[in-house]
Write a protein that holds these residues in place. Structure first.
Motif, mmCIF file in Angstrom:
data_model
loop_
_atom_site.group_PDB
_atom_site.id
_atom_site.type_symbol
_atom_site.label_atom_id
_atom_site.label_comp_id
_atom_site.label_asym_id
_atom_site.label_seq_id
_atom_site.Cartn_x
_atom_site.Cartn_y
_atom_site.Cartn_z
ATOM 1 N N ASP A 9 0.881 -1.164 0.000
ATOM 2 C CA ASP A 9 0.000 0.000 0.000
ATOM 3 C C ASP A 9 0.922 1.218 0.000
ATOM 4 O O ASP A 9 1.584 1.507 0.996
ATOM 5 N N HIS A 21 -12.138 -7.413 -3.476
ATOM 6 C CA HIS A 21 -12.417 -6.089 -4.028
ATOM 7 C C HIS A 21 -13.806 -5.675 -3.560
ATOM 8 O O HIS A 21 -14.746 -6.466 -3.615
ATOM 9 N N GLU A 22 -13.921 -4.457 -3.092
ATOM 10 C CA GLU A 22 -15.202 -3.922 -2.637
ATOM 11 C C GLU A 22 -15.406 -2.580 -3.311
ATOM 12 O O GLU A 22 -14.687 -1.623 -3.022
ATOM 13 N N TYR A 25 -12.392 -0.280 -4.336
ATOM 14 C CA TYR A 25 -11.248 -0.469 -3.448
ATOM 15 C C TYR A 25 -10.773 -1.915 -3.449
ATOM 16 O O TYR A 25 -11.537 -2.843 -3.695
ATOM 17 N N GLN A 27 -9.226 -4.739 -0.892
ATOM 18 C CA GLN A 27 -9.175 -5.020 0.531
ATOM 19 C C GLN A 27 -7.916 -5.811 0.836
ATOM 20 O O GLN A 27 -7.672 -6.860 0.230
ATOM 21 N N ARG A 29 -5.194 -7.438 3.930
ATOM 22 C CA ARG A 29 -5.073 -7.932 5.298
ATOM 23 C C ARG A 29 -3.588 -8.075 5.618
ATOM 24 O O ARG A 29 -2.812 -8.504 4.785
ATOM 25 N N GLU A 36 -8.618 -5.986 8.178
ATOM 26 C CA GLU A 36 -8.440 -5.578 6.779
ATOM 27 C C GLU A 36 -8.548 -4.069 6.653
ATOM 28 O O GLU A 36 -9.156 -3.407 7.495
ATOM 29 N N TRP A 37 -7.951 -3.552 5.597
ATOM 30 C CA TRP A 37 -8.114 -2.147 5.272
ATOM 31 C C TRP A 37 -8.311 -2.010 3.779
ATOM 32 O O TRP A 37 -7.996 -2.903 3.015
ATOM 33 N N ASP A 38 -8.895 -0.887 3.371
ATOM 34 C CA ASP A 38 -9.192 -0.624 1.966
ATOM 35 C C ASP A 38 -8.190 0.355 1.391
ATOM 36 O O ASP A 38 -7.747 1.279 2.071
#
Length: 70
Positions: A9, A21-22, A25, A27, A29, A36-38
């Protein structure tokens, strides 16, 4: 980015595994699990072998200092 791929990141400098994928974004870990973070897909890149090794050693050392196993 594919699920299971290890990436950096670029905004935070954190290394994580792609979990999915959301919306628009990706996702991620942390390598040894955790929350988790986006991140935007244009802000991630595959890690190099030395970056991955360094991140794994740091994660294991951190867990050891906290009294965890592994």
């Amino acid at each position: 980015m594919r699920v299971g791929e290890t990436v950096l990141d670029e905004d935070t400098g954190r290394i994580g595994e792609v979990m999915g994928h959301e919306g628009r974004y990706v996702q991620l870990r942390p390598l040894l699990g955790g929350r988790e973070w986006d991140v935007r897909p244009d802000r991630v890149r595959p890690v190099t072998a030395p970056e991955l090794l360094s991140a794994r050693v740091a994660a294991v050392n951190s867990r050891t200092r906290r009294g965890g196993s592994r």
